[in-house]
Design an enzyme around this catalytic site. Structure first.
Site, short mmCIF file in Angstrom:
data_model
loop_
_atom_site.label_atom_id
_atom_site.label_comp_id
_atom_site.label_asym_id
_atom_site.label_seq_id
_atom_site.Cartn_x
_atom_site.Cartn_y
_atom_site.Cartn_z
N SER A 127 0.79 -1.23 0.00
CA SER A 127 0.00 0.00 0.00
C SER A 127 0.82 1.28 0.00
CB SER A 127 -0.96 0.00 1.18
OG SER A 127 -1.91 -1.03 0.99
N ASP A 148 -10.06 -6.37 1.02
CA ASP A 148 -9.44 -5.31 1.78
C ASP A 148 -8.74 -5.92 2.99
OD1 ASP A 148 -11.29 -3.23 0.25
OD2 ASP A 148 -9.74 -2.19 1.43
N HIS A 161 -15.34 -0.69 4.15
CA HIS A 161 -15.23 0.69 4.60
C HIS A 161 -16.48 1.52 4.32
CE1 HIS A 161 -10.78 -0.30 3.96
NE2 HIS A 161 -10.98 -0.23 5.28
N CYS A 199 -7.84 1.98 1.56
CA CYS A 199 -8.92 1.15 1.03
C CYS A 199 -8.56 0.56 -0.34
CB CYS A 199 -10.19 1.99 0.91
SG CYS A 199 -11.50 1.14 0.03
#
Lengths: 403, 466
Positions: free
Chosen positions: B208, B245, B251, B264
């Site tokens: 990420s 996720d 989310h 996300c």
């Protein structure tokens, strides 16, 4: 006459100065101070001075610059050899003495070249026989079977063949320039090259081949001969690359010496390190590492010279060679006799190729094939032969003032 | 025949001119690399003759020096294992590594020296001394970074985003160069490879933390991004590939800012598909992927293979697929955000000084890449502050200072995830960028962010005291 003499004097004086500095350094670098190098330097100066004066007294009119320039080369070579191996330097000193004597004899002899060249057939046959004998009785030293040992003295016949080859070539081509004649001559050259190739003396083989091409081109002026010759050279090179492992090894060591540094690439890599280590100004005489360089007093002498004297001196040496060759070519162009023209051009080219092949080889410009560096490398056969060739050039060339 | 001889003369002159030209080329362009070769025995010869120069940090702290005791010379290193992979070792038996290898020629002072100086030294018998290499490293920070890794496999890179100076480059586990000859067999055989400088030689999936790149592309190319909302259900189906996720958390309805804060995946997959393979590749390249960085030490090239399918593109937008990055590369990504969109060329050698303290070479700062505009950088910065204040990176918070950051938890086939954190502080005037990775450490927010916090904390208060 006066003007030329002044040049000669200036050259001799600068040569003396160079030699005294170098040999003094070699003397001083020992503790306690060792006077022997200085004696050798003085001895060498005496030899070349006697040689020079003899030439002037007997009015052996020639291009005295040729002798003076080569003495520079001989001098720096002797300094390097003394620094690397004292024992070899004494022997080299004897070879140079013999060489200067041979130089004077050849200068004298070639005033009467008209008588000599009548025997060119014998010269040609003699050169082939000498090389053939070497193959049969030769001894392998340093990977090439090009040495003959008689009564404890070893010498390289291929060196003396250079003189015979040039005489034969010039005499033959002087009058015979028809395609048929060129074919005969090519046969002679190819025979010599093959004999050398069998001895695994690749460098010398290439020198003879290229010199043969120059002889033919100078005699005929036809571009097709060098073109055919170079094509044959290329084809021959490819075939020998594919067939002979020793040719392949040299080529691969040139392309990528780093693949096998302790093995195939050893010579060239050590040579490059030495040349690189020297930089422009060199490490200084006696401060380099000749012990890392193989064949340091013969084939790879240029590398240690650049390491200790610097690249600037290395380039100066190349320029001195070039000056010798260019003077010989200019003499050839000023000459009125086709034999003189051919001999001067041929001999100058032969020495030029030899110089180029070894300097280009040790610097990885071209693949390395071991030949001596004219006038500088250690070696009796090489020194005497080169002085004989120089004597011929000197005898046939015209003194500057006469032009 | 005169003409023929003239042609031969020309050919021979050309032949020798080319030789002279080659020798000059050799002297000026090939010589340096040649001399540095490990095969060159003259280097060891120099080693005997010359006192090897010191390696010094930015504050003058000595990291390596040669101590002369009579005829004996000994190389001594300070800083133990924290500097090992960076400074390297210098051993006659085992060769050299790190700065010792890359700057060997300078440390030995081997460049062509003024012949007159050499002459003077030879006459006066002055022992020749090599040059000192001055690093941009802060050895205190280096130690903190190394200790924060706590023996886990991983790396920390800290740099000044305004100049490109590397402030710390820790690789763990390290080794103590003082013991290299004694412990060689053990160090060499160690499965955790302490000899490798992971900060520049380790290639990892970025996970990420890579999202900064699709985020940049989206902010600069998708109109009205700020007003849009994304619906996250906890998993996304891309051509039959279900990408979840983190922990499968849904989310819900979120805007882009919140999507960054929560990292996300669904939102970024949608953005990635919108940007397309070409746009994504272009932005990755502009941040320095697929490009050989000219650095003072050998760096592995970070890779962004162009996605060839929709699935690959989706995975690429969350930093998986076959993307590989060095920790230094990810620090550079963060430094683009910190420095108004411009990545300064990173460097670790500040200068070279001779034995009398004269600076012989001093590195100049220079811009390396400008992947994004200042406005984009500002927007991303705000979102990254959000990550630390109320997102996945709260573990990096420092009271009184705004920290901007991004966490990453890069999945590794069959093993625990790599924990990543990249960030900088203070957010309004960034002084330091950090990139942290802990191999197979687990969650970036829980494992990597606290390490980054320690490094920032160590560096910043001192600055504020100044």
């Amino acid at each position: 006459m006066v003007k030329a003499s002044r040049y000669y004097r200036a050259m001799l004086l600068s040569l003396y100065l160079f030699l005294i500095i170098c040999f003094s350094l070699l003397s001083l670098s020992n503790t306690p101070i060792n006077p022997k190098p200085l004696y050798m330097g003085l001895g060498f100066m005496a030899i070349i001075t006697i040689g020079f004066i003899t030439m002037r007294i007997f009015a052996l009119n020639g291009d005295a610059m040729l002798f003076l320039l080569s003495n520079f080369l001989c001098g720096i070579g002797l300094v390097m050899i003394y620094r690397v191996n004292e024992g070899l330097a004494y022997r080299q000193f004897i070879w140079i003495t013999g060489g200067v004597a041979a130089f004077i004899v050849f200068t004298f002899l070639f005033k009467y070249y008209g008588h000599l060249i009548k025997y060119y057939w014998y010269f040609g046959i003699a050169s082939l026989l000498l090389l053939a004998v070497t193959i049969i009785f030769g001894k392998e030293i340093g990977g090439s079977t090009n040495w003959i040992i008689i009564a404890g003295y070893s010498f390289q016949p291929s060196e003396f063949v250079k003189i015979l080859f040039c005489l034969t070539s010039a005499s033959f081509l002087r009058e015979r320039r028809e395609p048929k004649d060129i074919l005969y001559y090519s046969g002679f050259v190819v025979a010599i090259v093959l004999l050398l190739f069998i001895q695994k003396d690749l460098g010398t083989a290439i020198i003879f081949f290229l010199t043969g091409i120059v002889f033919v081109y100078t005699a005929t002026g036809k571009l097709r001969y060098p073109l055919i010759g170079l094509t044959m050279f290329a084809v021959g090179a490819v075939i020998s690359y594919l067939v002979f492992s020793h040719v392949r090894v040299r080529f691969e060591a040139w392309l990528n010496p780093w693949m096998d540094v302790p093995g195939k690439g050893y010579q060239i890599v050590q040579s490059l390190f030495a040349i690189g280590a020297g930089g422009l100004f060199g490490s200084g005489l006696g401060l380099g590492h000749p012990e890392y360089i193989p064949a340091v007093s013969t084939d790879l002498i240029f590398s240690i010279m650049v390491e200790e004297f610097g690249l600037l001196v290395g380039l100066a040496v190349i320029v001195i060679y070039l000056l010798i060759f260019v003077r010989a070519y200019l003499s050839a162009m000023a000459s009125d006799d086709s034999l003189k023209e051919l001999l001067l051009t041929g001999i100058a080219s032969m020495l030029a190729f030899q110089t180029f092949i070894i300097i280009g080889g040790v610097t990885k410009f071209i693949p390395l094939t071991g030949v001596t560096l004219p006038f500088i490398s250690y070696g009796g056969s090489s020194i005497v032969t080169t002085f004989c060739l120089l004597g011929i050039m000197n005898s046939l060339s015209i003194e500057e003032v006469e032009r | 025949m005169k003409k023929n001889i003239r042609n031969v003369l020309i050919a021979v002159v050309l032949m020798f001119s080319s030789l002279i030209g080659y020798l000059l080329y050799f002297e000026f362009f090939m010589r340096d690399t040649l001399l540095a070769s490990d095969y060159n025995r003259r280097l060891w010869e120099e080693e005997n003759r010359v006192v090897r120069g010191s390696i010094i940090d930015r504050n003058g702290t000595v990291l390596a020096e040669t101590v002369v005791d009579g005829d004996q010379k000994k190389r001594v290193y300070y800083g133990d294992a924290s500097v090992g992979p960076l400074v390297g070792y210098n051993s006659r038996q085992y060769g050299r590594s790190g700065i010792e290898a890359a700057y060997n020629k300078e440390l030995l002072g081997m460049e062509t020296k003024n012949p007159f100086i050499l002459f003077r030294q030879n006459i006066l018998g002055i022992k020749d001394r090599g040059y000192d290499v001055i690093l941009t490293i802060d050895s205190g920070l280096q130690k903190t970074a190394y200790e924060a890794l706590g023996g886990r496999r991983g790396a920390v890179v800290a740099l000044n985003p305004r100049t490109g100076e590397i402030l710390a480059m820790a690789s763990s586990p390290g080794f103590n160069p003082n013991n290299i000859e004694r412990d060689w067999e053990k160090i060499k055989a160690d499965k955790e490879s302490p000899l490798i400088n992971r900060a520049i030689q380790g290639l990892y999936p970025p996970g990420s933390v890579f999202k900064i790149i699709p985020l940049s592309a989206a902010l600069e190319n998708i109109e009205g991004l700020d007003e849009r909302t994304f619906n996250c259900t906890g998993a996304t189906d891309v051509d039959g590939l279900i990408i979840k996720d983190y922990n499968g958390t849904a989310h819900g309805e979120i805007d882009i800012e919140r999507a960054v804060e929560l990292s996300c995946n669904s939102t970024f997959i949608n953005l990635g598909l919108e940007i397309g393979a070409q746009g994504m590749g272009a932005y990755a390249d502009s941040f320095g992927f697929n490009r050989n960085l000219d650095f003072d030490l050998p760096v592995k090239m970070s890779l962004f293979p162009n996605p060839t399918s929709k699935r690959e593109l989706a995975l690429s937008s969350i930093g998986q697929a076959d993307i590989l990055a060095t920790p230094l590369q990810m620090a550079m990504v963060a430094s683009a955000v910190a420095n108004d969109g411009t990545i300064m060329h990173p460097y670790i050698v500040k200068g070279i000084a001779d034995s009398e303290g004269r600076i012989r070479y001093s590195r100049q700062d220079e811009a390396y890449l400008s992947p994004i505009s200042g406005a984009t950088a500002d927007k991303i910065k705000e979102m990254m502050i959000g990550v630390v204040n109320r997102g996945t990176g709260t573990a990096a918070r420092i009271s009184g200072i705004d920290v901007a950051g991004k966490t990453g938890t890069a999945e590794v086939q069959g093993k625990k995830s790599h924990a990543w954190f990249i960030g900088f502080a203070p957010a309004d005037d960034p002084k330091i960028v950090v990139a942290v990775i802990v191999e197979n450490g687990g969650s970036g927010g829980q494992v990597a962010a606290p390490i980054a916090r320690q490094v920032l904390n160590k560096y910043l208060p001192r600055l504020f005291r100044d």
